[in-house]
Enzyme design. Sequence first.
Site, PDB file in Angstrom:
ATOM      1  N   ASP A  89       0.840  -1.192   0.000  1.00  0.00           N
ATOM      2  CA  ASP A  89       0.000   0.000   0.000  1.00  0.00           C
ATOM      3  C   ASP A  89       0.878   1.246   0.000  1.00  0.00           C
ATOM      4  O   ASP A  89       2.076   1.181   0.321  1.00  0.00           O
ATOM      5  CB  ASP A  89      -0.939   0.009   1.203  1.00  0.00           C
ATOM      6  CG  ASP A  89      -0.192   0.116   2.526  1.00  0.00           C
ATOM      7  OD1 ASP A  89       0.714  -0.719   2.761  1.00  0.00           O
ATOM      8  OD2 ASP A  89      -0.488   1.017   3.321  1.00  0.00           O
ATOM      9  N   GLU A 151      -0.036  -0.718   5.726  1.00  0.00           N
ATOM     10  CA  GLU A 151       0.967  -0.209   6.660  1.00  0.00           C
ATOM     11  C   GLU A 151       0.835   1.287   6.865  1.00  0.00           C
ATOM     12  O   GLU A 151       1.085   1.798   7.958  1.00  0.00           O
ATOM     13  CB  GLU A 151       2.370  -0.552   6.140  1.00  0.00           C
ATOM     14  CG  GLU A 151       3.492  -0.260   7.135  1.00  0.00           C
ATOM     15  CD  GLU A 151       3.985   1.177   7.119  1.00  0.00           C
ATOM     16  OE1 GLU A 151       4.605   1.610   8.108  1.00  0.00           O
ATOM     17  OE2 GLU A 151       3.751   1.879   6.115  1.00  0.00           O
TER      18      GLU A 151
END
Length: 451
Positions: A89, A151
Amino acid sequence: MDPQSRADEVMDGVWADLARLAAIDSVAFPGHPEAPVRRACDLVAELFQEAGVPHVELLDLPDTAPVVYGEILPPSPHAPTVLLYAHYDVQPPGDPAAWLSPPFEPTPVEGGLRARGVADDKSNVAAHLGMVRAYEGRPPVGVKIVVEGQEEYGSAFDVYPPTDPERFACDAMVIADLGNLRPGTPTLTTGLRGASEVEVEVRTLAEPRHSGEFGGAAPDALLALVQALGTLHDAHGDVAVPGLRREAWSGASYTEEEFRELAGVEPGLPLLGSGSLGERLWSGPAITVIGLDAPPVDHAASAVVPWARAKLNLRFHPLQDPAEAQDALVRHLRSLRPFGVPLTVTPLDTGAGYRAATDGPAYRAAREALRDGWGEQAQEAATGGSIPLVNGLAAAAPGAEVLLFGAQDSLCNLHAPNERVLRDEVRGTVVALISFIQRFADAHGRAGEAR
């Protein structure tokens, strides 16, 4: 195996994988579409399967994007296991007008590639792929691959790994969510400052009162708050709150010129604090006012302010207890009575720092591996940004050595417009990973023979 030649053989594929990943707008923040995040997840899983990882699965944990988990069993009962971490991400791109090219159209730049997330952290996903490909899926160690999908916004790995310790059991882990002090300088990050937030509020009047009629005697909430905030630092800009740990820094650091450029300091202005930059940034505390609620200047009335509030961000020494550090700041603020006015102080979130033990066989192997990757002796540095997932993974495998290195560098513009990564930095990371795997396997084998 020669790490240099094997890295060169796989680098074109690594670079192509990175461009494919960087073209996906995998922003896992609320309000952003979920489909691109899932598309990035599926591509990561597919790429590791194609690279030769025999077991790849998706972990669907509560309230987070799927995690790609892969596993290569050790080639023998005595071989060690290495866990590799990265995340797919990315941060939101921000204002598209600030970008020199569309943020999710990977664009060649001198020596590298520009796109959101191309450095943080898809470069390290690609580097892990490069290592697996170099060994054709059969490294001399067991490998566990963990590629997280959220994250940047509320990582589940802050707390999840200790609840599933068998899955994360390993002898060493490479957490690749950062990189080098500067391009070409191999860097092991050995410390992370802890982080805490505190809110301080002042209420003095039932409502605003005319500054001409009441100013001078009516207690001004904003003035009291500013007076309190001014006690947090001394005349040099050093933190003046008792009880916060500060030590000299003996590792590598930026030059002042590098830091000024990185921080975008206006010409002619001084830096805050005294002592070395490493001490100010990594082994000492920092307190930043990150938010202030008060009447905006453009709509200000001629009135005594009845209420004001500030949010403070505290960064503290990697080894200081988080509760102890936060309590020191809270205690200091609660002891104040600016102009006799009490403050309402509310402790918010806090997270521990991390200091790695650097005297084990994995660190010895990593220092040699990073020299293989960049042709220079590895430096040890720290970062002021906390990465709470490090503590989560370390708690799941308390006997494992924790190494932090990767393909990013301090000039890559992570979390900023025009993020970029350099091909040489990605190649160096691939070389280092190939070399580390072999050196760690050899060291483990020698230790077994000695026993």
